[in-house]
Write a protein that holds these residues in place. Structure first.
Motif, PDB file in Angstrom:
ATOM      1  N   ASP A 172      38.466  12.976  35.536  1.00  0.00           N
ATOM      2  CA  ASP A 172      39.534  12.913  36.583  1.00  0.00           C
ATOM      3  C   ASP A 172      39.853  11.246  36.742  1.00  0.00           C
ATOM      4  O   ASP A 172      40.582  10.564  37.701  1.00  0.00           O
ATOM      5  CB  ASP A 172      39.143  13.225  37.626  1.00  0.00           C
ATOM      6  N   ALA A 173      39.698  10.345  35.764  1.00  0.00           N
ATOM      7  CA  ALA A 173      39.849   8.964  35.876  1.00  0.00           C
ATOM      8  C   ALA A 173      39.668   8.491  34.261  1.00  0.00           C
ATOM      9  O   ALA A 173      39.074   8.811  33.348  1.00  0.00           O
ATOM     10  CB  ALA A 173      39.083   8.230  36.848  1.00  0.00           C
ATOM     11  N   VAL A 174      40.294   7.462  34.063  1.00  0.00           N
ATOM     12  CA  VAL A 174      40.338   6.523  32.873  1.00  0.00           C
ATOM     13  C   VAL A 174      40.001   5.145  33.285  1.00  0.00           C
ATOM     14  O   VAL A 174      40.756   4.541  34.127  1.00  0.00           O
ATOM     15  CB  VAL A 174      41.754   6.666  32.088  1.00  0.00           C
ATOM     16  N   ILE A 175      39.064   4.632  32.685  1.00  0.00           N
ATOM     17  CA  ILE A 175      38.597   3.254  32.890  1.00  0.00           C
ATOM     18  C   ILE A 175      38.840   2.530  31.602  1.00  0.00           C
ATOM     19  O   ILE A 175      38.884   2.953  30.405  1.00  0.00           O
ATOM     20  CB  ILE A 175      37.240   3.161  33.244  1.00  0.00           C
TER      21      ILE A 175
ATOM     22  N   GLN B 191      42.863   7.293  38.570  1.00  0.00           N
ATOM     23  CA  GLN B 191      42.902   5.925  38.014  1.00  0.00           C
ATOM     24  C   GLN B 191      43.543   6.251  36.381  1.00  0.00           C
ATOM     25  O   GLN B 191      42.611   6.716  35.729  1.00  0.00           O
ATOM     26  CB  GLN B 191      41.739   5.346  37.809  1.00  0.00           C
ATOM     27  N   ASP B 192      44.602   5.419  36.330  1.00  0.00           N
ATOM     28  CA  ASP B 192      45.163   5.223  34.897  1.00  0.00           C
ATOM     29  C   ASP B 192      45.466   6.716  34.243  1.00  0.00           C
ATOM     30  O   ASP B 192      45.396   6.504  32.867  1.00  0.00           O
ATOM     31  CB  ASP B 192      44.491   4.349  33.981  1.00  0.00           C
ATOM     32  N   ILE B 193      45.928   7.609  35.197  1.00  0.00           N
ATOM     33  CA  ILE B 193      46.252   8.773  34.549  1.00  0.00           C
ATOM     34  C   ILE B 193      47.454   9.314  34.888  1.00  0.00           C
ATOM     35  O   ILE B 193      47.719   9.278  36.112  1.00  0.00           O
ATOM     36  CB  ILE B 193      45.375  10.197  34.789  1.00  0.00           C
ATOM     37  N   ARG B 194      48.682   9.632  33.883  1.00  0.00           N
ATOM     38  CA  ARG B 194      49.640  10.193  34.269  1.00  0.00           C
ATOM     39  C   ARG B 194      49.875  11.645  34.328  1.00  0.00           C
ATOM     40  O   ARG B 194      49.554  12.561  33.338  1.00  0.00           O
ATOM     41  CB  ARG B 194      50.697   9.759  33.103  1.00  0.00           C
ATOM     42  N   PRO B 195      49.831  12.397  35.432  1.00  0.00           N
ATOM     43  CA  PRO B 195      49.900  13.577  35.596  1.00  0.00           C
ATOM     44  C   PRO B 195      51.018  14.317  35.292  1.00  0.00           C
ATOM     45  O   PRO B 195      51.766  13.762  34.877  1.00  0.00           O
ATOM     46  CB  PRO B 195      49.999  13.919  37.332  1.00  0.00           C
ATOM     47  N   VAL B 196      50.854  15.711  34.858  1.00  0.00           N
ATOM     48  CA  VAL B 196      51.893  16.529  34.298  1.00  0.00           C
ATOM     49  C   VAL B 196      53.190  16.390  35.237  1.00  0.00           C
ATOM     50  O   VAL B 196      53.145  16.490  36.034  1.00  0.00           O
ATOM     51  CB  VAL B 196      51.231  17.801  34.179  1.00  0.00           C
ATOM     52  N   GLY B 197      54.202  15.932  34.446  1.00  0.00           N
ATOM     53  CA  GLY B 197      55.435  16.051  34.999  1.00  0.00           C
ATOM     54  C   GLY B 197      55.755  14.681  36.003  1.00  0.00           C
ATOM     55  O   GLY B 197      56.604  14.929  36.811  1.00  0.00           O
TER      56      GLY B 197
ATOM     57  N   GLY C 103      48.456   7.307  25.868  1.00  0.00           N
ATOM     58  CA  GLY C 103      49.166   8.386  25.675  1.00  0.00           C
ATOM     59  C   GLY C 103      48.489   9.690  25.263  1.00  0.00           C
ATOM     60  O   GLY C 103      49.110  10.787  25.080  1.00  0.00           O
ATOM     61  N   ALA C 104      47.257   9.570  25.168  1.00  0.00           N
ATOM     62  CA  ALA C 104      46.512  10.665  24.564  1.00  0.00           C
ATOM     63  C   ALA C 104      46.263  11.497  25.742  1.00  0.00           C
ATOM     64  O   ALA C 104      46.022  11.562  27.016  1.00  0.00           O
ATOM     65  CB  ALA C 104      45.046  10.340  24.038  1.00  0.00           C
ATOM     66  N   PRO C 105      45.871  12.990  25.569  1.00  0.00           N
ATOM     67  CA  PRO C 105      45.300  13.918  26.601  1.00  0.00           C
ATOM     68  C   PRO C 105      44.049  13.694  27.258  1.00  0.00           C
ATOM     69  O   PRO C 105      43.242  13.321  26.450  1.00  0.00           O
ATOM     70  CB  PRO C 105      45.569  15.314  25.942  1.00  0.00           C
ATOM     71  N   VAL C 106      44.294  13.693  28.565  1.00  0.00           N
ATOM     72  CA  VAL C 106      42.938  13.512  29.413  1.00  0.00           C
ATOM     73  C   VAL C 106      42.093  14.796  29.131  1.00  0.00           C
ATOM     74  O   VAL C 106      42.706  15.786  29.629  1.00  0.00           O
ATOM     75  CB  VAL C 106      43.179  13.160  30.690  1.00  0.00           C
ATOM     76  N   PRO C 107      41.007  14.894  28.806  1.00  0.00           N
ATOM     77  CA  PRO C 107      40.171  16.003  28.554  1.00  0.00           C
ATOM     78  C   PRO C 107      39.610  16.578  29.962  1.00  0.00           C
ATOM     79  O   PRO C 107      39.738  16.118  30.912  1.00  0.00           O
ATOM     80  CB  PRO C 107      38.710  15.599  27.741  1.00  0.00           C
ATOM     81  N   LYS C 108      39.534  17.785  29.704  1.00  0.00           N
ATOM     82  CA  LYS C 108      39.012  18.611  30.977  1.00  0.00           C
ATOM     83  C   LYS C 108      37.592  17.879  31.573  1.00  0.00           C
ATOM     84  O   LYS C 108      36.937  17.365  30.729  1.00  0.00           O
ATOM     85  CB  LYS C 108      38.878  20.280  30.836  1.00  0.00           C
ATOM     86  N   GLY C 109      37.779  18.253  32.733  1.00  0.00           N
ATOM     87  CA  GLY C 109      36.326  17.715  33.546  1.00  0.00           C
ATOM     88  C   GLY C 109      36.558  16.121  33.814  1.00  0.00           C
ATOM     89  O   GLY C 109      36.008  15.669  35.027  1.00  0.00           O
TER      90      GLY C 109
END
Length: 643
Positions: A329-332, A362-368, A321-327
């Motif tokens: 483009d994926a979460v492992i 991967q494993d990122i919920r985009p805005v909206g 649920g935390a914000p994905v930082p700039k730069g």
């Protein structure tokens, strides 16, 4: 069977006759009040198609009346003002000049009834009559007097319009209803002839019943019901037709459970409002593939980040649920990593190894991705359940416009009834109906008022019904609707409250004497459900008629009860009337339909037959060809509880 004739909507024109209102020196309160009463169907189904104001001049009044009456677009013209003794009060004279036929009975009804309110009513000079197919009625000029006089004659106006318009099907229905009322009055007159009151008798209290029944004349009581027997289907149709949706109001989302939305609801913000991690793990640059990464910091839900942009060869520890930082483009996920280096005795991660190469997104919920900003989230007419309350909170909508839910007043009638905590005396029984119906309705999230137990006397019944009508939209009574000498509800409704009784008998078991009536008041239509006194009959008929009506009043799109198919788990002999058999309905493993098992002896007084019942098996009436149904036979089943 009940007639399916629709009650026509009367097309009304309102003419205010006033020099001051026409010159804009005074507000037209009478015309506005009449328009409100008609638009809200207080006295009869109506629609205002024309409204105007003219000065107190014969030619101006005649011109407007002729234009409306001869257009053939208006059924009823109501004038207000100009019926008094002032030199410029000329409305009756102008009206008489254009009439084809006069209707003096309407004049007499208004003046006679008004005299009971004020002796000055003898100075009123209304003129009523017919031009072509249009009825014209003169009303006084004050808002209060105009409203009162319209109420005095309103009961006859729909029938008069039907006659003028040649709607003979509706006329016949009205005649049948009048015959029922006459039959009841004849029996009452035999039982208790009218006697002149002695001169010393004062004006009766508002709750003193006008019933003419002498309760001591048991032998002369009504022995056959004057009400035609109708089917359950016809009865339900009538109830739902009369149950008009209530007005709207704005409430907190926390109080919205069980209401119906009146407007569409839109999201203020996107959800999620930022790219969010789906899992606990590390935010990475997907192009780096597998291998070692230096840990720059961490990102947790709701906390301020302690890092900058993620660059190749590095990563950020991240929580769900935390914000994905700039730069990044994926979460492992953390399960796909190994610790390489740490510091501060394991309190700080310095380097981890990514075991499998990630993919972009991967494993990122985009805005909206769940809800886009300004998207419609809930539609008008949606029922608000727990999930909908959560949605409103999620999108930040704390106030919603919803339809009001009806308030229900519950009354038990019977000289033999006492409250549950009372020690029984000879001839007494404890009242189970109120608490049972109250629980049934509160289960549906409706507000209920307990009005207690009342005695079987016209005065007690009138007082209780009047009080209930002032506090609630719907009044539910139990008892007092059968053929006993103490069954007085119908006559109090008809005589004292001027109710329209839509039906007084239904072809069903249990619940044959169920009665449904409506009373039009200045604050809206009131619905009366007079249920039988036997507990089982009360429970069954409440489910059949009251619950669907409350759903309709609340603006629920699906007001009718849920009907499914079920197999009989027993053999049963049929009754001459269609039966609503209490049953426990459940699924047997491997079967395609649920099975309904009887709850035992089905006597209408035997409350044990409702224990654990979650369905009513709809059994057909006995015929020469079919006297019983075998186990396994498929019937319709109305769901009344959890399965």
């Amino acid at each position: 069977m009940a007639s399916k004739v629709e009650v026509p909507c009367i097309k009304v024109a309102i003419l205010t006759v006033s020099d001051r209102c026409h010159a804009k020196k005074a507000e037209d309160k009478s015309g506005s009040k009449l328009r409100q009463l008609i638009s809200e169907n207080i006295f009869f189904p109506g629609q205002v198609v024309h409204q105007d104001c003219v000065p107190d001049e014969v030619n101006a009044i005649k011109e407007k009346l002729l234009a409306w009456a001869d257009s053939k677009e208006v059924d009823l013209i109501l004038t207000t003002g100009g019926t008094g003794f002032s030199p410029r009060d000329v409305t009756p004279e102008a009206t008489r000049e254009i009439l084809d036929r006069e209707a003096p009975g309407l004049n007499i009804a208004m003046v006679t009834s008004s005299l009971e309110i004020t002796p000055l009513a003898m100075l009123s000079r209304p003129s009523c009559g017919i031009r072509g197919g249009t009825l014209i009625v003169n009303l006084p000029g004050s808002s209060k007097a105009a409203t009162e006089c319209l109420r005095f004659v309103a009961g006859a106006l729909p029938h008069a319009v039907d006659l003028l318009q040649g709607r003979m099907d509706t006329v016949e229905v009205t005649h049948r209803e009048m015959q029922v009322a006459v039959a009841m009055k004849e029996v009452r007159d035999k039982a208790s002839p009218l006697r002149e009151a002695p001169p010393s008798v004062t004006k009766p209290h508002i709750h003193r019943s006008n019933s003419l029944v002498d309760e001591t004349q048991v032998a002369n009581r009504l022995r056959k019901s004057p009400f035609p027997m109708i089917s359950v289907a016809a009865a339900v149709d009538i109830v739902l037709k009369e149950a008009d949706m209530l007005n709207t109001h704005v409430i907190s989302y926390k109080d919205a459970l069980g209401h119906v939305l009146a407007d569409d609801v839109y999201a203020k913000d996107a959800l999620p409002p930022f790219p969010a991690s789906v899992k606990d793990g590390y935010a990475v640059v997907a192009a780096d593939g597998a291998g070692n990464r230096k840990v720059l910091g961490h990102s947790t839900a709701g906390s301020k980040p302690d890092f900058g942009e993620v660059i190749p060869g590095h990563c950020i520890r991240i929580s769900t649920g935390a914000p994905v930082p700039k730069g990044a483009d994926a979460v492992i996920e953390v399960e796909q990593t190994e610790l390489v280096k740490s510091a501060d005795e394991g309190r700080t991660e310095l380097e981890v190894k990514i075991l499998h190469p990630p993919t972009i997104g991967q494993d990122i919920r985009p805005v909206g991705c769940d809800i886009k900003a300004n998207n419609k989230v809930l539609s008008a007419q949606s029922w608000i359940g727990p999930s909908e309350v959560g949605l409103l909170a999620t999108i930040g909508v704390t106030k919603v416009k919803v339809y009001k839910k009806p308030v229900v007043a519950i009354v038990s009638t019977g000289n033999e009834l006492v409250d549950p905590g009372v020690q029984l005396k000879r001839g007494q029984i404890r009242d189970s109906n109120r608490c049972m119906i109250e629980s049934l309705l509160e289960q549906g999230n409706f507000e209920v008022i307990d009005m207690g137990i009342i005695k079987d006397t016209p005065g007690s019944i009138l007082e209780a019904l009047t009080n209930a009508m002032e506090k609630a939209d719907v009044v539910v009574t139990t008892g007092g609707v059968s053929m006993g000498e103490k069954d007085l509800l119908k006559q109090v409704l008809q005589i004292d409250l001027r109710a329209r009784i839509h039906f007084g008998r239904v072809f069903m078991k249990p619940g044959k004497p169920t009665t449904f009536a409506t009373v039009n008041t200045e604050i809206g239509k009131k619905l009366f459900f007079c249920l039988p006194g036997n507990p089982v009959s009360a429970m069954v008929t409440c489910n059949l008629y009251v619950v669907p009506a409350l759903r309709k009043l609340s603006s629920r799109l699906r007001a009718r009860n849920t009907i499914i198919k079920a197999k009989l788990g027993f053999t049963i002999d049929l009754d001459p009337r269609p039966e609503y058999h209490r049953a426990i309905v459940s699924w047997v493993e491997g079967d395609d339909l649920p099975v309904g098992e009887t709850t035992g002896v089905q006597d209408s007084s035997r409350l044990l037959s409702t224990r654990s019942a979650n369905g009513l098996l709809l059994l057909p009436a006995k015929t020469d060809e079919q006297a019983s149904l075998p186990a396994g036979h498929v019937v319709d089943c109305m769901i009344i509880g959890r399965m």
